[in-house]
Design a protein around this motif. Structure first.
Motif: not given
Length: 226
Positions: A46-74
Motif C-alpha cells: 500500500s506504500v510502495i505501489i503509489p511510489i512506483l506508479r506516479p500519477p499521470l500529471a507527474s509523468a508529464f511534468s518530468i518530460g514524458i511525452s503524450g501518446p501522440k508525440e510518442w507515435l510521432k517519434e516512432q
C-alpha cells in the motif's frame, strides 16, 4: 470452613455453562510469523505501489511525452522502413533506364519485355491496367493495393484531413500515379523493337517518373517531419 457471614462476602464462582465455547486456539510460532509477514506485505504494498506508479500529471511534468508525440517519434524512427518501397522503385526505374540506353543493335524483344516488366514492378500496383488478376480482385473488394497510397495513409495518419502537409503529399501521389500510367502506356505501345524516336519518348517519360518519385518521397518525409 468459612463462617456463614464470611462466605456470604465471597460467593463461590458460578460453574461454567454447559454449552460454553472452547477457548480460541493459540497460534504456533510459525503461524504467527506467516501472518505477520502477510500483514507486512500488504502494508508495504500500500506504500510502495503509489511510489512506483506516479500519477499521470507527474509523468508529464518530468518530460514524458503524450501518446501522440510518442507515435510521432516512432514514425520518424521507422521512416526508412516506410520509404523502402520508394527506394526500391527508384532502383528498378534506373535499371530500366540502363536497358533503354542500349544501342539499337543490342535492344531487342527480350529487352523490351524486361523493360515492361520492370515498369510494372516499379509502379507497385498503382496502375490499374498493369495489375494481375489476383491484385485486381483485391482492389475490386475494397482492399487498397497501391503501395504508394498506403505509404501516404501511414505517414499522414496523425495529421488532420486539411493539413497542408497531407494535402501536398496526396497531390504528389496523384502526380506520381499519372507518371507511372503514362510511362506504362508508352512501353506497352512499343513494337518488337522500339524506334529511336519512340525509345527516346520512353526515356524522357522515365526520367519524369523518377523526378515524380523523388518529389513524392520528399512529401512523405515532410509528413513525418524527418
Amino acid at each position: 470452613m468459612l463462617s456463614p457471614v464470611i462466605a456470604s462476602l465471597f460467593p463461590a464462582a458460578a460453574p461454567p455453562p454447559a454449552h460454553s465455547q472452547p477457548p480460541p486456539p493459540q497460534l504456533s510460532q510459525p503461524e504467527i510469523s506467516t501472518v505477520s509477514r502477510r500483514a507486512a506485505a500488504v502494508l508495504l504494498s500500500s506504500v510502495i505501489i503509489p511510489i512506483l506508479r506516479p500519477p499521470l500529471a507527474s509523468a508529464f511534468s518530468i518530460g514524458i511525452s503524450g501518446p501522440k508525440e510518442w507515435l510521432k517519434e516512432q514514425k520518424k524512427k521507422s521512416s526508412k522502413f516506410l520509404l523502402a518501397p520508394v527506394d526500391a522503385s527508384r532502383n528498378i526505374l534506373q535499371s530500366a533506364y540502363l536497358l533503354l540506353m542500349k544501342s539499337e543493335a543490342e535492344f531487342g524483344e527480350s529487352e523490351l519485355d524486361e523493360v515492361q516488366n520492370l515498369l510494372v514492378s516499379a509502379a507497385r500496383d498503382c496502375v490499374p491496367q498493369d495489375r494481375n488478376s489476383f491484385v485486381e480482385f483485391q482492389a475490386s473488394t475494397g482492399v487498397e493495393v497501391c503501395t504508394f497510397k498506403l505509404i501516404v495513409k501511414n505517414a499522414s495518419s496523425l495529421l488532420g484531413d486539411r493539413d497542408p502537409l497531407k494535402l501536398e503529399a496526396e497531390s504528389k501521389l496523384n502526380d506520381l500515379i499519372r507518371s507511372f500510367s503514362s510511362l506504362s502506356d508508352m512501353a506497352r505501345e512499343g513494337s518488337v523493337q522500339l524506334t529511336l524516336n519512340s525509345k527516346q519518348r520512353v526515356v524522357d517519360a522515365l526520367k519524369d517518373t523518377i523526378s515524380s518519385l523523388n518529389s513524392f518521397e520528399q512529401g512523405i518525409m515532410d509528413c513525418l517531419q524527418v
